[in-house]
Design a protein around this motif. Structure first.
Motif, short mmCIF file in Angstrom:
data_model
loop_
_atom_site.label_atom_id
_atom_site.label_comp_id
_atom_site.label_asym_id
_atom_site.label_seq_id
_atom_site.Cartn_x
_atom_site.Cartn_y
_atom_site.Cartn_z
N UNK A 1 0.81 -1.22 0.00
CA UNK A 1 0.00 0.00 0.00
C UNK A 1 0.85 1.27 0.00
N UNK A 2 2.17 1.11 -0.11
CA UNK A 2 3.10 2.24 -0.17
C UNK A 2 3.12 3.04 1.12
N UNK A 3 2.90 2.37 2.25
CA UNK A 3 3.01 3.02 3.55
C UNK A 3 4.40 2.86 4.13
N UNK A 4 5.12 1.85 3.65
CA UNK A 4 6.49 1.59 4.07
C UNK A 4 7.30 1.33 2.81
N UNK A 5 8.56 1.79 2.80
CA UNK A 5 9.40 1.57 1.62
C UNK A 5 10.86 1.48 2.04
N UNK B 1 20.42 0.90 3.95
CA UNK B 1 18.96 0.97 3.75
C UNK B 1 18.18 0.42 4.92
N UNK B 2 17.05 1.07 5.17
CA UNK B 2 16.13 0.65 6.21
C UNK B 2 14.71 0.69 5.66
N UNK B 3 13.83 -0.04 6.34
CA UNK B 3 12.40 0.02 6.01
C UNK B 3 11.78 1.15 6.82
N UNK B 4 11.33 2.19 6.11
CA UNK B 4 10.84 3.40 6.77
C UNK B 4 9.42 3.74 6.30
N UNK B 5 8.63 4.37 7.18
CA UNK B 5 7.33 4.89 6.72
C UNK B 5 7.52 5.91 5.61
N UNK C 1 2.34 7.61 4.25
CA UNK C 1 1.84 7.02 5.51
C UNK C 1 1.23 8.09 6.41
N UNK C 2 1.75 9.31 6.36
CA UNK C 2 1.17 10.38 7.17
C UNK C 2 -0.24 10.71 6.70
N UNK C 3 -0.43 10.72 5.39
CA UNK C 3 -1.79 10.94 4.87
C UNK C 3 -2.70 9.80 5.28
N UNK C 4 -2.18 8.58 5.22
CA UNK C 4 -2.99 7.41 5.60
C UNK C 4 -3.39 7.49 7.07
N UNK C 5 -2.44 7.85 7.93
CA UNK C 5 -2.74 7.92 9.36
C UNK C 5 -3.80 8.98 9.66
N UNK C 6 -3.84 10.04 8.86
CA UNK C 6 -4.81 11.12 9.10
C UNK C 6 -6.14 10.86 8.41
N UNK C 7 -6.25 9.78 7.66
CA UNK C 7 -7.48 9.51 6.89
C UNK C 7 -8.51 8.80 7.76
N UNK C 8 -9.78 8.88 7.37
CA UNK C 8 -10.83 8.13 8.08
C UNK C 8 -10.58 6.64 7.97
N UNK C 9 -11.09 5.84 8.90
CA UNK C 9 -10.86 4.39 8.87
C UNK C 9 -11.31 3.74 7.56
N UNK D 1 11.28 10.54 10.29
CA UNK D 1 12.03 10.38 9.05
C UNK D 1 11.13 9.69 8.04
N UNK D 2 11.08 10.24 6.85
CA UNK D 2 10.17 9.72 5.84
C UNK D 2 10.91 9.51 4.54
N UNK D 3 10.44 8.52 3.78
CA UNK D 3 10.91 8.32 2.41
C UNK D 3 9.73 8.53 1.48
N UNK D 4 10.04 8.87 0.25
CA UNK D 4 8.95 9.18 -0.68
C UNK D 4 8.20 7.93 -1.11
N UNK D 5 8.91 6.82 -1.18
CA UNK D 5 8.25 5.60 -1.61
C UNK D 5 7.97 5.63 -3.10
N UNK D 6 7.36 4.58 -3.55
CA UNK D 6 7.06 4.46 -4.97
C UNK D 6 5.57 4.33 -5.17
N UNK D 7 5.12 4.80 -6.31
CA UNK D 7 3.73 4.60 -6.65
C UNK D 7 3.46 3.12 -6.79
#
Length: 746
Positions: free
Chosen positions: A300-304, A311-315, A319-327, A624-630
Motif C-alpha cells: 500500500x506504499x506506507x512503508x518503503x 537501507x532501512x524500512x521506513x514509513x 503514511x502520514x496521509x494514511x494515518x490522518x485519513x478516516x478508517x 524520518x520519511x521516504x517518498x516511496x514508490x507509486x
C-alpha cells in the motif's frame, strides 16, 4: 469423420465466437482461416492452457477418450460412458463431451468422437492410473481368479492410482519354474511388464479386471456440495468490521514502531528474523500476523526501502496521509493493495530450495498469478447465499474439483491462505463473505469501503477509579488522538483500555497541554465521575512540571527557585551536562538542548524545553520519511478480444475459407516477395472491366494477413475500390498492402 478444420467450418458463428472467447490465445494474431485456427487449437501449449479450465469430470472424460485412442481413430460416446464407470450416465457424459467440443479439444458426433493428438501429451503419463496393454493377455478376469493371495495383493495395489512399482527383482528375468516371489512369478507369466532394472508396470487389462464396473477408479461426475452454515449477513458484517478495526490499529502500531526504530533491509531484501520478533512484541501480535501486515504496508506504499548507504524500512510520506485519513479510506487502501498483491504472504515461515527461511518481503514470495487465484476463492464465496459460509477445507475441495490442474502443489494451501488473509482484512468473517467483500469484487475497494459496517464513533470514555480509562467502542478521531497522548493502551479489542500514569501526563504536558486542559478533557468526555486519584495525579505532575526551563545557549536552564538550581548543579547524575551558573536563576550548558532535557529527566527532574518566545517547545524528533514508490498497476491479464472483435474475427475466418476455396485463374507472379505493381494494376483493371471477382492476399494496418474475394469497382490513386463478396460492402484496399492477386474462376 471429418478432420478438425472441416468440423470447425460446420460450426455456427456463435460456436466459433464462444470458442475464441474461451481460448483467447487462438485469436492472437487473428488466424487467416479455419485451417489455421484448427492448427492452433491442436498445439500442445494451447491445449495445456485449455485443460487448466476443465473441471475434474471433464478431465476424466478427456482421459477416457485418450485411453480409447480417440486421438488415432474415432470412438463412440457409449464406449466413453462405459469406461467412465457405472456411476456416470450417458447424459452426463454427453454434457462433458459438449464442454470438450466447445473448447475444440474433441470433435465429432456421438458415433465418431476424436480428440486432438496433443491431449495425450498434456495428460498424465498414466491416465486414470492405467498402464499399457500387454500383448497376449486375453481373459484378464480368469487370470485374476488364478492368482494366489500374495500375487493378488500386489496386483490390487498396482491397480490403484499408479500402475508403477519399484523393485530390484525386475533386474533379472527369472523362468517361471525358478520364480520364488510374487514379482518374479508375475513377470515370468507376463502379468507384470518390465520397464527397467528397478521398475515394473501392471498391464491395463489386469487393472480393469480389478476395478470392475469402475474402470477409471473413483470418478466425480458432479461438483461436491459443501455443508453451509447460515450466520446471518448482519452478524458477518459486524464481525468483519471488528476485524477491520483491529487491522487498522495494528498497522498504525507497526508504522509507529518502525518510525521510532526502523529495521534494516537485508542484503537479499526483506526483514530479518530478529526485527520481526522485536516488532511483533512491540505491536503485541504474533509473528505470522505481523508478516502479513508488513506485506500489506509495503504493497500500500506506507512503508518503503530508504535505498541509501545503509537501507532501512521506513514509513513513507504517504503514511502520514494514511494515518490522518478516516478508517474507511485506510481500509480501502489496504484491501486494494492485498487484492492485487502479486505475492504469497502464506509462504512466510516456509523454506526455499536451499533450506533458507522465507521472511516478509523476501523476493521468493513473488507469484504473478496470486491475484487471479485470490479472486477465484472470493468469487466462490460470492456465489453462496447471503450470510452463508463454508469451511476452508470444503472450499478447497470444491475449487479443486472445478480446476484440478490449477495451483500446482500449493493449490489447496492457496485457498486456506486466501481465506485467512481475507478474514484478517475483514473481507471474510465466519467463513462467509461480508457485504463490503461482495462490493469489493464487483466495484472495487473505494466503493466497498462505504459498506464497511463500522460502528459509529463514540464521543465519550469511562474513567475508572484505578486510573484506567475504558473506550467502549471506536472513538472519534480527535478524542482518540487525545487519549493516545494522555494515556497508554493497556488492552485493545471491541473495547480499549487506557492507563493514565505519571509519565503519560507528563507527555501531554510536554506537548503543550496545561493541567486545566487535562481536567477539562476528562470532565467533558467521561460518562463516569472523575476519581480524586486522577485529579491529584494531574495536579501533582503539573506542579513539578516546567519548574525548570531549558533553552538554547547552546542550552540554558532557568528556574525561579535558586535552591532547585543548586540541587540540580550538585546532583552527580547530571555532571555530564557540564552545567555552569551564570546567574542565581540561570545555568548554561554547551550540550544541545535535547541532550540537556533528556539528561535532567534521566536524573529524576521534570524540565520542559523553552523556545525563543518563552513558550513550551516540543523536542520530539521529526519523523524520518521516504517518498516511496507509486504502487504499480496489477499485471494486466492477456487482453481478451471483445464481442465485436470476435464477431469480426469469425467473419474474417469465413472470408478466408471462401477465399481459400475459390478456384484461381490468371495470377500475378510476385517479384521479391511482392507482386509487380504494373501487373497488379493491369489485372485489377481488367477484372473491373469484365466484372470478375479477384482473390486478394492482403495485410491490414495491424500487420494481420488475410485472404479476400473482392469484386473490383475502380482502381486509381493507389487504391482498389471493391465489393467484398462476403459482406457485400464496398471497401478500400491500398495497392501497397496487396501481397498477391488472382482472378477467381467462375
Amino acid at each position: 469423420m471429418p478432420p478438425l478444420p472441416d468440423w470447425l467450418r460446420q460450426r455456427s458463428d456463435d460456436d466459433l465466437v464462444a470458442l475464441l472467447r474461451a481460448r483467447p490465445d487462438l485469436a492472437t494474431p487473428p488466424p487467416a482461416d479455419t485451417s489455421v485456427l484448427a492448427t492452433r487449437a491442436g498445439v500442445r501449449s494451447s491445449v495445456a492452457r485449455a485443460c487448466e479450465d476443465l473441471d475434474s469430470f471433464a478431465l476424466s472424460t478427456l482421459e477416457a477418450l485418450v485411453l480409447l485412442d480417440a486421438d488415432t481413430a474415432p470412438v463412440t460416446l457409449d464406449a466413453v460412458a462405459e469406461l467412465l464407470g457405472c456411476d456416470v450416465t450417458a447424459a452426463r457424459a454427453r454434457r462433458s463431451l459438449a464442454a470438450l467440443q466447445a473448447l475444440a479439444l474433441a470433435w465429432g458426433d456421438e458415433d465418431a468422437i476424436s480428440v486432438v493428438p496433443a491431449a495425450r501429451e498434456v495428460l498424465p503419463t498414466f491416465p486414470a492410473g492405467l498402464g499399457r496393454r500387454a500383448d497376449g493377455l486375453a481373459d484378464a478376469a480368469d487370470v485374476l481368479a488364478g492368482l494366489d493371495e500374495e500375487e493378488r495383493r500386489l496386483v490390487d495395489k498396482l491397480a490403484g492410482p499408479s500402475p508403477i512399482g519399484r523393485t530390484k527383482e525386475a533386474a533379472e528375468q527369472v523362468p517361471l519354474e525358478r520364480a520364488t516371489t510374487p514379482v518374479q512369478r508375475l513377470l515370468a507369466r507376463g502379468l507384470l511388464l518390465r520397464r527397467d532394472a528397478e521398475t515394473v508396470e501392471l498391464p491395463r487389462q489386469l487393472a480393469l479386471a480389478v476395478r470392475g464396473d469402475r474402470p477409471m477408479g473413483p470418478v466425480e461426475p458432479e461438483e461436491p456440495a459443501p455443508e453451509l452454515a447460515d450466520h446471518g449477513q448482519s452478524a458477518v458484517d459486524a464481525a468483519g468490521a471488528g476485524e477491520a478495526l483491529e487491522l487498522l490499529r495494528h498497522v498504525e502500531s507497526l508504522l509507529r514502531a518502525w518510525d521510532e526504530d526502523p529495521p534494516d533491509v537485508l542484503r537479499s531484501g526483506g526483514v530479518g528474523v530478529r526485527d520481526v520478533r522485536r516488532t511483533a512484541k512491540a505491536v503485541e501480535i504474533d509473528e505470522n500476523r505481523l508478516a502479513l501486515l508488513v506485506e500489506l504496508a509495503v504493497a500500500a506504499n506506507l512503508v518503503a526501502n530508504s535505498e541509501d548507504a545503509e537501507p532501512q524500512w521506513l514509513p513513507t510520506v504517504q503514511s502520514d496521509t494514511w494515518l490522518a485519513s478516516p478508517p474507511e479510506q485506510q481500509w480501502a487502501a489496504l484491501v486494494a493493495a492485498w487484492l492485487d498483491l502479486p505475492r504469497l504472504p502464506g509462504l512466510i515461515g516456509a523454506r526455499d530450495e536451499k533450506d533458507r527461511l522465507l521472511g516478509p518481503l523476501a523476493e521468493d514470495l513473488r507469484r504473478p498469478l496470486a491475484p487471479r487465484d485470490r479472486r477465484r476463492v472470493l468469487d466462490y464465496l460470492d456465489e453462496l447465499p447471503s450470510g452463508h459460509g463454508a469451511r476452508p477445507d470444503d472450499v478447497a475441495t470444491v475449487l479443486a474439483w472445478r480446476a484440478p490442474r490449477r495451483g500446482g502443489r500449493l493449490r489447496d494451501d492457496l485457498v486456506r491462505w486466501t481465506l485467512r488473509e481475507a478474514t484478517t482484512l475483514g473481507v471474510v468473517a465466519r467463513d462467509a463473505l461480508t457485504t463490503a467483500g461482495r462490493v469489493l469484487l464487483a466495484d472495487g475497494a473505494a466503493e466497498a469501503a462505504r459498506y464497511l459496517a463500522l460502528p459509529e464513533p463514540l464521543d465519550h470514555v469511562l474513567v475508572q477509579a484505578d486510573l484506567t480509562v475504558v473506550a467502549p467502542g471506536r472513538l472519534e478521531p480527535d478524542l482518540a488522538a487525545e487519549m493516545k497522548l494522555v494515556a497508554d493502551v493497556e488492552s485493545a479489542g471491541s473495547a480499549t483500555v487506557y492507563r493514565v500514569a505519571e509519565h503519560t501526563v507528563r507527555r501531554a504536558l510536554d506537548a503543550g497541554h496545561t493541567a486545566e486542559d487535562l481536567h477539562a478533557l476528562f470532565r467533558t468526555r467521561s460518562r463516569t465521575p472523575i476519581p480524586q486519584s486522577l485529579t491529584y495525579l494531574i495536579d501533582d505532575v503539573s506542579r513539578r512540571h516546567g519548574l525548570l526551563r531549558a533553552g538554547t545557549a547552546a542550552a540554558f536552564l532557568r528556574c525561579d527557585d535558586p535552591v532547585l538550581l543548586a540541587e540540580v548543579q550538585a546532583n552527580p547524575n547530571v555532571a555530564d551536562l557540564e552545567l555552569r551558573r551564570i546567574a542565581p536563576t540561570v545555568l548554561v550548558s554547551p550540550l544541545p538542548l535535547a541532550d540537556v532535557v533528556d539528561g535532567l529527566r534521566g536524573a529524576g527532574f521534570a524540565p520542559v524545553a523553552e523556545g525563543p518566545d518563552g513558550n513550551v517547545l516540543d523536542l520530539r524528533a521529526d519523523a524520518r520519511r521516504v517518498r516511496g514508490r507509486n504502487r504499480p498497476a496489477p499485471p494486466a491479464a492477456t487482453s481478451a478480444p471483445g464481442e465485436r472483435q470476435l464477431t469480426e474475427l469469425v467473419a474474417q475466418l469465413r472470408a478466408g475459407d471462401r477465399a481459400g476455396a475459390a478456384r484461381r485463374g490468371n495470377a500475378v507472379s510476385p517479384e521479391r516477395g511482392r507482386p509487380s505493381a504494373e501487373a497488379t494494376l493491369r489485372l485489377l483493371r481488367d477484372a473491373a472491366q469484365q466484372r470478375r471477382s479477384v482473390w486478394l492476399g492482403f495485410v491490414d494496418t495491424h500487420g494481420v494477413r488475410s485472404q479476400r474475394v473482392v469484386r473490383p469497382v475502380s482502381v486509381g490513386g493507389g487504391v482498389l475500390q471493391g465489393v467484398d463478396t462476403d459482406s457485400e460492402e464496398v471497401g478500400s484496399f491500398p495497392l501497397h498492402r496487396i501481397t498477391s492477386v488472382a482472378v477467381v474462376e467462375e
